[in-house]
Design a protein around this motif. Structure first.
Motif, PDB file in Angstrom:
ATOM      1  N   TRP A 476       0.813  -1.213   0.000  1.00 29.77           N
ATOM      2  CA  TRP A 476       0.000   0.000   0.000  1.00 29.77           C
ATOM      3  C   TRP A 476       0.849   1.266   0.000  1.00 29.77           C
ATOM      4  O   TRP A 476       1.162   1.810  -1.026  1.00 29.77           O
ATOM      5  N   GLY A 477       1.215   1.733   1.184  1.00 30.51           N
ATOM      6  CA  GLY A 477       1.875   3.022   1.313  1.00 30.51           C
ATOM      7  C   GLY A 477       3.344   2.987   0.939  1.00 30.51           C
ATOM      8  O   GLY A 477       3.995   1.943   0.967  1.00 30.51           O
ATOM      9  N   ILE A 478       3.876   4.177   0.598  1.00 32.22           N
ATOM     10  CA  ILE A 478       5.288   4.290   0.228  1.00 32.22           C
ATOM     11  C   ILE A 478       5.803   5.659   0.635  1.00 32.22           C
ATOM     12  O   ILE A 478       5.048   6.643   0.680  1.00 32.22           O
ATOM     13  N   THR A 479       7.115   5.706   0.980  1.00 32.57           N
ATOM     14  CA  THR A 479       7.790   6.971   1.235  1.00 32.57           C
ATOM     15  C   THR A 479       9.237   6.817   0.789  1.00 32.57           C
ATOM     16  O   THR A 479       9.666   5.721   0.393  1.00 32.57           O
ATOM     17  N   VAL A 480      10.005   7.901   0.845  1.00 32.05           N
ATOM     18  CA  VAL A 480      11.417   7.889   0.447  1.00 32.05           C
ATOM     19  C   VAL A 480      12.236   8.400   1.624  1.00 32.05           C
ATOM     20  O   VAL A 480      11.906   9.439   2.213  1.00 32.05           O
ATOM     21  N   ASN A 481      13.307   7.668   2.000  1.00 34.63           N
ATOM     22  CA  ASN A 481      14.110   8.078   3.155  1.00 34.63           C
ATOM     23  C   ASN A 481      15.236   9.018   2.744  1.00 34.63           C
ATOM     24  O   ASN A 481      15.361   9.387   1.570  1.00 34.63           O
ATOM     25  N   LYS A 482      16.100   9.388   3.697  1.00 34.09           N
ATOM     26  CA  LYS A 482      17.153  10.364   3.447  1.00 34.09           C
ATOM     27  C   LYS A 482      18.221   9.843   2.495  1.00 34.09           C
ATOM     28  O   LYS A 482      18.996  10.622   1.945  1.00 34.09           O
ATOM     29  N   HIS A 483      18.275   8.497   2.305  1.00 34.30           N
ATOM     30  CA  HIS A 483      19.245   7.914   1.379  1.00 34.30           C
ATOM     31  C   HIS A 483      18.668   7.756  -0.031  1.00 34.30           C
ATOM     32  O   HIS A 483      19.305   7.141  -0.886  1.00 34.30           O
ATOM     33  N   SER A 484      17.456   8.288  -0.259  1.00 35.15           N
ATOM     34  CA  SER A 484      16.730   8.135  -1.526  1.00 35.15           C
ATOM     35  C   SER A 484      16.286   6.690  -1.761  1.00 35.15           C
ATOM     36  O   SER A 484      16.041   6.282  -2.899  1.00 35.15           O
ATOM     37  N   ASP A 485      16.183   5.913  -0.679  1.00 40.05           N
ATOM     38  CA  ASP A 485      15.672   4.549  -0.777  1.00 40.05           C
ATOM     39  C   ASP A 485      14.149   4.566  -0.822  1.00 40.05           C
ATOM     40  O   ASP A 485      13.503   5.443  -0.232  1.00 40.05           O
ATOM     41  N   PHE A 486      13.577   3.567  -1.509  1.00 36.50           N
ATOM     42  CA  PHE A 486      12.125   3.401  -1.539  1.00 36.50           C
ATOM     43  C   PHE A 486      11.712   2.538  -0.351  1.00 36.50           C
ATOM     44  O   PHE A 486      12.170   1.401  -0.209  1.00 36.50           O
ATOM     45  N   VAL A 487      10.834   3.073   0.510  1.00 34.13           N
ATOM     46  CA  VAL A 487      10.375   2.367   1.711  1.00 34.13           C
ATOM     47  C   VAL A 487       8.890   2.068   1.523  1.00 34.13           C
ATOM     48  O   VAL A 487       8.069   2.992   1.499  1.00 34.13           O
ATOM     49  N   THR A 488       8.549   0.776   1.382  1.00 37.57           N
ATOM     50  CA  THR A 488       7.194   0.375   1.015  1.00 37.57           C
ATOM     51  C   THR A 488       6.545  -0.438   2.121  1.00 37.57           C
ATOM     52  O   THR A 488       7.157  -1.365   2.660  1.00 37.57           O
ATOM     53  N   ALA A 489       5.312  -0.102   2.465  1.00 37.32           N
ATOM     54  CA  ALA A 489       4.524  -0.880   3.433  1.00 37.32           C
ATOM     55  C   ALA A 489       3.905  -2.058   2.695  1.00 37.32           C
ATOM     56  O   ALA A 489       2.878  -1.927   2.032  1.00 37.32           O
ATOM     57  N   SER A 527      10.071  10.647  10.068  1.00 37.05           N
ATOM     58  CA  SER A 527      10.181  11.962  10.696  1.00 37.05           C
ATOM     59  C   SER A 527      11.497  12.628  10.326  1.00 37.05           C
ATOM     60  O   SER A 527      12.404  11.998   9.770  1.00 37.05           O
ATOM     61  N   ASP A 528      11.625  13.911  10.691  1.00 32.62           N
ATOM     62  CA  ASP A 528      12.849  14.653  10.393  1.00 32.62           C
ATOM     63  C   ASP A 528      14.057  14.081  11.123  1.00 32.62           C
ATOM     64  O   ASP A 528      15.193  14.217  10.659  1.00 32.62           O
ATOM     65  N   ASP A 529      13.836  13.472  12.301  1.00 34.49           N
ATOM     66  CA  ASP A 529      14.945  12.874  13.041  1.00 34.49           C
ATOM     67  C   ASP A 529      15.124  11.394  12.711  1.00 34.49           C
ATOM     68  O   ASP A 529      15.700  10.634  13.486  1.00 34.49           O
ATOM     69  N   ASN A 530      14.580  10.999  11.549  1.00 32.19           N
ATOM     70  CA  ASN A 530      14.838   9.677  10.967  1.00 32.19           C
ATOM     71  C   ASN A 530      14.211   8.523  11.751  1.00 32.19           C
ATOM     72  O   ASN A 530      14.750   7.423  11.776  1.00 32.19           O
ATOM     73  N   GLU A 531      13.067   8.760  12.378  1.00 30.08           N
ATOM     74  CA  GLU A 531      12.303   7.672  12.987  1.00 30.08           C
ATOM     75  C   GLU A 531      11.222   7.222  12.007  1.00 30.08           C
ATOM     76  O   GLU A 531      10.554   8.047  11.380  1.00 30.08           O
ATOM     77  N   TYR A 532      11.052   5.893  11.886  1.00 29.30           N
ATOM     78  CA  TYR A 532      10.092   5.323  10.955  1.00 29.30           C
ATOM     79  C   TYR A 532       8.782   5.064  11.688  1.00 29.30           C
ATOM     80  O   TYR A 532       8.744   4.285  12.651  1.00 29.30           O
ATOM     81  N   GLU A 547      16.182   3.505  11.768  1.00 25.80           N
ATOM     82  CA  GLU A 547      16.346   3.185  10.356  1.00 25.80           C
ATOM     83  C   GLU A 547      16.829   1.759  10.116  1.00 25.80           C
ATOM     84  O   GLU A 547      16.866   1.302   8.988  1.00 25.80           O
ATOM     85  N   TYR A 548      17.197   1.044  11.199  1.00 27.17           N
ATOM     86  CA  TYR A 548      17.634  -0.341  11.067  1.00 27.17           C
ATOM     87  C   TYR A 548      16.549  -1.337  11.482  1.00 27.17           C
ATOM     88  O   TYR A 548      16.790  -2.537  11.526  1.00 27.17           O
ATOM     89  N   GLY A 549      15.354  -0.810  11.823  1.00 29.36           N
ATOM     90  CA  GLY A 549      14.256  -1.691  12.181  1.00 29.36           C
ATOM     91  C   GLY A 549      14.200  -2.051  13.643  1.00 29.36           C
ATOM     92  O   GLY A 549      13.452  -2.954  14.037  1.00 29.36           O
ATOM     93  N   LYS A 550      14.968  -1.372  14.512  1.00 31.70           N
ATOM     94  CA  LYS A 550      14.922  -1.646  15.951  1.00 31.70           C
ATOM     95  C   LYS A 550      13.731  -0.913  16.558  1.00 31.70           C
ATOM     96  O   LYS A 550      13.606   0.301  16.440  1.00 31.70           O
ATOM     97  N   LEU A 551      12.848  -1.667  17.251  1.00 35.18           N
ATOM     98  CA  LEU A 551      11.627  -1.108  17.817  1.00 35.18           C
ATOM     99  C   LEU A 551      11.960  -0.063  18.873  1.00 35.18           C
ATOM    100  O   LEU A 551      12.751  -0.315  19.792  1.00 35.18           O
TER     101      LEU A 551
END
Length: 719
Positions: A476-489, A527-532, A547-551
């Motif tokens: 469904w959803g998608i965004t782009v992170n600070k590394h220009s990576d595609f982040v897809t739900a 977020s601006d401070d790189n929290e997903y 950004e590494y998937g740690k809860l």
């Protein structure tokens, strides 16, 4: 215990000279050696004294080492037992040195004859001594050693017994010592036997501890022995494995040897057969020419005019045919070579047979006519010889890209060592993508190959290939992170999937076994401070990670029921979550504190959210086929649904770029709008084949990424 047995003699021996101890000296480690042996041993060891038995170094000077009175007493007893074991009549009086000894003074200690023992008893100072007959002494000696052991004389005062113990210096002393070297009140004296009894009690307790330690060391020794046996057994078992493997390798080498020799024989047989046929053909034509030449030469020399001219036409025609006969070039010598293998880990141990390849007979498969930017194609090159037989080539294969206005680029070739090679090519952003393939510096048939790469519109496909990062039909959803990576739900795969700018899979966030139900993300925002911030539909919560998937934290389970979209206000940092079935929006602080709910109970089926730089909130209303807009105070201000000459149908995704343009995905298309909803243009084209587009994101370089649910991928467009 008898001191005359073999073990006792060993106990009383010096482990350096291996003889009975002489002047025994006690080291701090409680091992005893002859004083002279210690001196010699220290000199041989370079001036360092260490115990020969336990290797512990001793820093005390040899002359200051204590005499071992216990060992000295045992040595005396040992000598006495040796004397007593002999014929009694052979014992000589130790006083007069003439007559046979009949008595033993325990205190002196000396063997005495009848005359000397009488004199001994008359001396007042010696009247308290215990004097026994030889038989009495033997009996007491055999029954209880302590009752008959000799008294020990002081080393400083040779004629005085050690009777006291100096607590101050912790050494046995004689009466004279208490007056001369160990005087009161500086020194405290006690009865020697009293101190010995106390020390025995203490020593018995320590012996109990030592017994425990002895048992412990015995067990550890048994364990060490078992470990040694285990090591030996394991080594033997592993040797068996090595020998078994060696036999397998030998058998495999023999099989490969036969296979390679058979292949060489087969290749040589074919070449020899062709060569033989060529020789036969040459010999046939050569024989015809020789016979014709001989006949005509004879005709010229011996024939008359009639003979010559009667066959002129036939002769001239035949000669012309023979002279004009096309001479075939010799058959090509296809070189066949054995190439030893340099890597024993490959599928062949010995090596392979390589042959000259014929470039015109080699083929290329899986060659696409068009590649989107970032898409890759795996080409298969099959190498063949002049007879079109698949072979492993002797020549090297080179693959280069030849793009306009760009230098040539070498592409890696993966040799499968079976007559095939794989080449991975990736589309570049140019009108024509050329790939040149050569073998032995000659182009393979059809090379260079031309592949079309569109320079605008649909540029790239992400997550489509059969790989670890393949997306599901329920992404469904998608965004782009600070590394220009595609982040897809990727809800269908229970994960948030990350691909890099080129479309290569990087990693996934899954949170396996961390929640009551499987993790089902339907949207994601950063977020601006790189929290997903990931919207978990199944567990009805917002999941926050690094950004590494740690809860990091989770929230919203008390309020959320059917969440669908999530967005972050760039000014206030507040979190907004849309509810699909409830038709409302929940508002939270960044830390997950619930603030309020607004737009409740009217026109349900809300999808994705987006917020621009002024705080305008865009909410996709799937049920009413429009996009609703709320101001920074969460008040509804307007909606839009126009797509130029058409109306918006079942919209689902929305995004804004840095210039606050709005992008909306609706029925099989993506459109661009002004801030207040005016239609600008369509981003995709009917030929791009979007099926059920959902989430939309704008990349840092202005490209537009769209989740194509129907094609199970992300498609990237350039306006």
């Amino acid at each position: 215990m008898s001191l005359r047995d073999e073990n006792s003699e060993v106990f009383l021996s010096c482990s350096i000279c291996l003889e009975i101890l002489k002047d025994p000296k006690l080291l701090p480690c409680l091992h005893t050696f002859c004083q002279k042996c210690l001196v010699d041993f220290k000199d041989d060891s370079g001036g360092v004294l260490s115990c020969k038995t336990c290797k512990i170094q001793c820093d005390t000077p040899i002359q200051e080492l204590k005499s071992n009175f216990f060992i000295s007493s045992l040595l005396d007893r040992f000598q006495r037992q040796k004397l007593l074991s002999t014929d009694q009549h052979s014992l000589t009086c130790e006083i007069c040195q003439e007559k046979t000894a009949t008595h033993r003074c325990v205190d002196c200690p000396q063997f005495c004859c009848d005359v000397c023992v009488t004199i001994h008893g008359r001396i007042p100072a010696l009247r308290s001594h215990e004097v026994l007959t030889i038989d009495e002494y033997k009996e007491k000696e055999s029954r209880c050693y302590l009752m008959v052991q000799s008294k020990v004389f002081c080393s400083d005062h040779k004629d005085t017994y050690l009777e006291f113990y100096c607590d101050t210096c912790q050494v046995p002393v004689c009466l004279k010592c208490t007056i001369v070297n160990h005087r009161v009140p500086e020194h405290v004296h006690r009865d020697l036997q009293e101190v010995a009894d106390e020390y025995k009690t203490q020593l018995r307790e320590m012996l109990g501890q030592l017994k425990v330690k002895e048992k412990q060391m015995e067990e550890e020794k048994a364990t060490a022995v078992a470990t040694r046996e285990e090591i030996q057994n394991q080594c033997a078992a592993e040797k068996v494995k090595v020998m078994r493997r060696a036999q397998e390798v030998i058998e495999r080498v023999k099989r490969e040897e036969k296979m390679l020799i058979d292949a060489l024989d087969e290749s040589a047989t074919m070449e020899l057969k062709a060569a033989a046929m060529n020789i036969d053909e040459k010999e046939f034509h050569h024989g015809n020419i020789v016979s014709t030449h001989h006949y005509l030469n004879t005709l010229v020399h011996h024939g008359n005019a009639i003979h010559l001219l009667s066959t002129k036409l036939e002769t001239m025609s035949h000669i012309k045919e023979m002279v004009a006969m096309e001479t075939k070039p010799p058959i090509s010598d296809n070189i066949t070579e054995f190439h030893p293998g340099s890597d024993l880990a490959r599928h062949t141990l010995m090596g392979v047979i390589k042959t000259d390849a014929c470039p015109s007979k080699c083929t290329v498969e899986n060659l696409p006519k068009q590649l989107l930017k970032g898409e890759s194609a795996n080409l298969l090159i099959t190498t063949r010889d002049s007879r079109e037989k698949q072979i492993i080539p002797r020549q090297g294969i080179t693959v280069k890209t030849m793009n306009p206005d760009a230098p040539q680029e070498d592409i890696d070739v993966t040799d499968n060592n079976d007559g095939t090679c794989n080449v991975m090519i990736t589309g570049k952003m140019v009108e024509k993508h050329q790939v040149a393939m050569t073998i032995g510096n000659q182009h393979i048939s059809g090379s260079p190959f031309h592949i079309s790469v569109p320079s605008s519109g649909w540029l790239q496909t992400v997550g489509k290939a059969e790989s670890e990062g393949q997306l599901s039909a329920d992404a469904w959803g998608i965004t782009v992170n600070k590394h220009s990576d595609f982040v897809t739900a990727d809800k269908g795969n229970n994960r948030v999937t990350i691909h890099d700018r080129e479309g290569n899979y990087k990693q996934s966030f899954t949170f396996t076994d961390q929640f009551a139900e499987p993790f089902k993300p339907c949207d994601v925002v950063i977020s601006d401070d790189n929290e997903y911030f990931m919207l978990d539909d199944r567990n009805k919560q917002v999941v926050v990670s690094d950004e590494y998937g740690k809860l990091i934290r989770k929230f919203g389970s008390s309020e959320l029921d059917n969440p669908c979209g999530i967005a972050i206000n760039p000014a206030t940092k507040h979190i907004y979550v849309s509810e699909f079935s409830e038709g409302c929006i929940r508002k939270y602080t960044k830390d997950g504190v619930y603030i309020k709910t607004f737009r409740k109970g009217i026109n349900n089926k809300l999808y994705m959210l987006a917020i621009n730089s002024d705080g305008l909130l865009y909410v996709v209303n799937f049920g009413n086929h429009c996009v609703e807009v709320f101001d920074s105070d969460e008040q509804f201000i307007f909606e839009f649904s126009s797509l130029g000459d058409n109306e918006m149908i079942t919209p689902s995704g929305v995004a804004v770029d840095r210039n606050d343009y709005v992008y909306v995905s609706s029925l099989n298309q993506v459109t661009k709008h002004e801030t207040y909803g005016q239609f600008i243009c369509r981003i995709d084209d009917d030929s791009d084949g979007l099926i059920r587009p959902c989430g939309v994101a704008v990349c840092n370089d202005g490209r537009i990424a769209v989740v194509d649910c129907g094609n199970r991928c992300v498609k990237v467009f350039e306006e």
